[in-house]
Design an enzyme around this catalytic site. Structure first.
Site, PDB file in Angstrom:
ATOM      1  N   ASP A   1       0.872  -1.191   0.000  1.00  0.00           N
ATOM      2  CA  ASP A   1       0.000   0.000   0.000  1.00  0.00           C
ATOM      3  C   ASP A   1       0.900   1.229   0.000  1.00  0.00           C
ATOM      4  OD1 ASP A   1      -2.140   1.641   2.431  1.00  0.00           O
ATOM      5  OD2 ASP A   1      -2.040   1.825   0.243  1.00  0.00           O
TER       6      ASP A   1
ATOM      7  N   ASP B   1       2.812   6.750  -4.844  1.00  0.00           N
ATOM      8  CA  ASP B   1       3.135   6.541  -6.260  1.00  0.00           C
ATOM      9  C   ASP B   1       4.650   6.433  -6.436  1.00  0.00           C
ATOM     10  OD1 ASP B   1       0.512   6.933  -8.012  1.00  0.00           O
ATOM     11  OD2 ASP B   1       0.380   8.169  -6.220  1.00  0.00           O
TER      12      ASP B   1
END
Ligand code: SAM
Length: 292
Positions: free
Chosen positions: A160, A163
């Site tokens: 998780d 970017d």
């Protein structure tokens, strides 16, 4: 009349567009050791957390991403005891993982302690149940270093991450995926936050190519998240067990029943199966992974 502040997501500046939010109130803004962090209230999405100009989580649409990054790999696998989350600072994914009573230990490796600290105050709906659960083990470290040295072995690895910029860039490298391969248990599965294919097709192709060079099976599944603008978000999939991605609907439904049918707002057994049916342009981005 006081002019409202607008905060823009700058992630797609190179594509010449920005998603911009009218701000009701800025709750917290700082430059941490690793990244710029701002949390603000917005009339439609509730609280919005942005790191380095990229939307991370909002209180009103978080359930989609958190449920799909968690229940899909765990119920596809079926016998999960050890889970690793890399990143996950706000603890939204951890909260979903701990709904599975079969999970004996959840290790979360987050590089930026201040994201977890600040989430204790601003996302208690996540951190409350998680930090009081004795199965939860928080490690403040760079995910790349951790997977290269840990002697733990994980049935499911959930990346998780932010970017591929700043501290998150290394988490899209072959070196990192090789580290995950090193600490994944036999028959385990890794899932990754892998961008929005309509705007970031090459990110997906590159990751799947790296998955396939390390695991028997590399692909992705999708979900539409309103504040991960651009249509579908791709979630990367890597495993040496080729069958996991094709787990039959009735098996998923049965495992969900056995797991106590915990509450979900997006994930269902049908949505789980459908998420692997890729629209042609995304399937083509995935297939380009086989072209060298
Ligand atoms: N769901 C969000 C998304 O899709 O953009 C990500 C949410 S979570 C807040 C991302 C977390 O990854 C952040 O807390 C960030 O500090 C953490 N992170 C970034 N690079 C990292 C690294 N190299 N190792 C561990 N954690 C990292």
């Amino acid at each position: 009349m006081v002019e409202k502040r607008w905060i823009a997501e700058t992630l797609f500046d190179d594509l010449g567009f920005r998603m911009t939010f009218a701000v009701e109130r800025v709750l917290y803004e700082t430059k941490t050791e690793h990244q710029h962090l701002v949390l603000f209230e917005q009339q439609h999405f509730g609280k919005i957390l942005m790191l380095d100009g990229a939307t991370q989580v909002t209180t009103n649409d978080e359930f989609i991403y958190h449920e799909m990054m968690t229940h899909v790999p765990i119920l596809a696998h079926g016998k999960v005891k050890e889970v690793l989350i890399v990143g996950g600072g706000d603890c939204g994914i951890a909260e979903e993982v701990l709904k599975h009573q079969t999970v004996k230990r959840l290790t979360q490796v987050e590089i930026d302690a201040s994201v977890v600290e600040f989430s204790k105050q601003h996302f208690p709906e996540f951190t409350g149940p998680v930090l009081s659960d004795k199965r939860f083990d928080l490690v403040i470290d760079d995910g790349m270093k951790y997977v290269a040295k840990t002697d733990r072995r994980f049935d499911v690895i959930i990346v998780d991450s932010t970017d591929p910029q700043g501290p998150g860039k290394i988490l899209f490298s072959r070196e990192f995926y090789a580290g995950c391969k090193r600490c994944i248990a036999k028959g385990g599965v890794m899932v990754t936050q892998n961008g929005v294919p309509f705007y970031q097709p090459s990110e997906l192709t590159a990751s799947i190519r790296k998955f396939k060079s390390l695991f028997a099976d590399g692909s992705c599944y999708i979900a539409a998240i309103p504040t991960y603008v651009g249509g579908h978000l791709a979630m990367g999939w890597a495993s040496d067990n080729r069958r996991l991605r094709h787990t039959p609907l009735r098996t998923i439904a049965e495992r969900y029943r056995n797991a106590g049918r915990f509450a979900t707002k997006y994930w269902t057994p049908d949505v789980h199966r459908a998420a692997f049916a890729l629209p042609r342009f995304i399937a083509e981005a995935a297939a380009r992974a086989d072209e060298f």
